[in-house]
Write a protein that holds these residues in place. Structure first.
Motif: not given
Length: 107
Positions: A62-85
């Motif tokens: 992911v080129g911009n970790a703060g700009g992407l929401d991830l849903i794993f098996n139907g459950r939202p995950l917390e963002r894995f990084g900051k904007s631009g990370e």
């Protein structure tokens, strides 16, 4: 008389399919590889969600970790990084693992 199924699933009993949905909140570059198949690079714009299913693993850069929401098996995950990370994520049926680039050590 014994029942013999005509179709057998190619999966092993201990493998469970899992899903990953990418929901960009701002324009975000990603590179994804599912189950060892060829990689796909794309730039997702806000609102352009994509979904992926796998049995073994999903590698996601992911080129911009703060700009992407991830849903794993139907459950939202917390963002894995900051904007631009930039982050490299590995998903398996057990969950997610974050691989961060190692910072070079000063000489």
């Amino acid at each position: 008389f014994a029942y013999t199924p005509l179709f057998r699933s190619p999966t092993l009993p201990d493998q469970k399919a899992f899903s990953l949905q990418l929901n960009p909140v701002v324009e975000t570059w990603v590179r994804i590889q599912v189950n060892g198949q060829p990689e796909h690079e794309m730039t997702l714009k806000s609102g352009e969600a994509t979904s992926h299913r796998a049995l073994k693993r999903i590698d996601l850069m992911v080129g911009n970790a703060g700009g992407l929401d991830l849903i794993f098996n139907g459950r939202p995950l917390e963002r894995f990084g900051k904007s631009g990370e930039v982050v490299h994520l590995i998903f398996t049926s057990q969950g997610a693992e974050v691989k961060r680039p190692e910072k070079p050590k000063p000489p």
